[in-house]
Design a protein around this motif. Sequence first.
Motif, PDB file in Angstrom:
ATOM      1  N   GLU A 292       0.832  -1.200   0.000  1.00 55.49           N
ATOM      2  CA  GLU A 292       0.000   0.000   0.000  1.00 55.49           C
ATOM      3  C   GLU A 292       0.873   1.257   0.000  1.00 55.49           C
ATOM      4  N   ASP A 295       1.985   1.977  -3.493  1.00 55.90           N
ATOM      5  CA  ASP A 295       0.871   2.512  -4.289  1.00 55.90           C
ATOM      6  C   ASP A 295       0.633   3.987  -3.975  1.00 55.90           C
ATOM      7  N   GLN A 299       1.089   7.348  -6.380  1.00 58.85           N
ATOM      8  CA  GLN A 299      -0.023   8.281  -6.550  1.00 58.85           C
ATOM      9  C   GLN A 299       0.404   9.713  -6.220  1.00 58.85           C
TER      10      GLN A 299
END
Length: 309
Positions: A292, A295, A299
């Motif tokens: 996570e 990710d 982003q």
Amino acid sequence: MATRLGLGLPQMQQYALGKDVPDVARAAEQIGYESLWVFERALFAEPATQGLYGIEGMAWPDEYRNTADPLVTLTLAAAATERARLGASVLVAPLHVPFQLAKALASLDAASGGRVIAGFGTGWSLAEYAASGVRPFEERGAVLDEVIEVCRKVWGPDPVIHDGPFSTIPSAVVGPKPARRIPIMLAAGNKRAWRRLVDHADGWLPVNIGKPEVVAEEWRRLRELAEERGRTEPIRTVLRVNSYRLPRAQEATGRLHKATVEETIDDLIAHAQLGFEEIMVDLQGLARDAEELKDIAAQVYEKARAAGV
């Protein structure tokens, strides 16, 4: 010229140190982050006899119960990457024996091919000072002065000689030497600390507190002081954007406020407009695991670049 972006490495309790640090470091370099950063939290005081940052009643985040050693974390990242600079924002320098800290940083710089940024601060935790046993909390400024002096000598030509108030180095050969001159940056937050920075350090490590205008004013005052004291070389800057903030004015929780990913991106963009040459974002508190975190890091990077940062 685009602002350089750095990423905080995973050090908190939800991460597996040996596996996740190299994994995240490699991914960050591939995404485009130009630097990787650690912070220092030596222990979690329980029961807390002192609030977080020395603020009465402020609770320590649970993630601080297990925070990996910063130099071990940077070493793992160094072995897994090729280009990214390796910084600390910050090492609580007075918790360390000056000579040993200088030698460790020199070794890491030599091993990584000249990628270390030595970020120092004095910290605030009385419990950490008691546990380290180096010097009392009240002497932290003087110890930081000596750490800087010892580092410059250990990293410089032999023989190394130092006779200071807290440590002595007889005439000695000390190696390995850094691959290049290691920049020293300070988390200075008051006029006395700014004078130390202007006179003895390469750069400044300001921290986002959710109010860009406050950081902008401090940056203006620091540059004015540098001019007053005759400094001619530029002051390097790396702003730290945390995912944790002090509670909002309307909140009386006594706990840090965890920003959303969107709020963190907004903070990054707002502070980039102040002209800082590099911004590092610490996103590890927003993620449950390394996947996570990678990710979220991708982003944040994409949205920052799309916004012109």
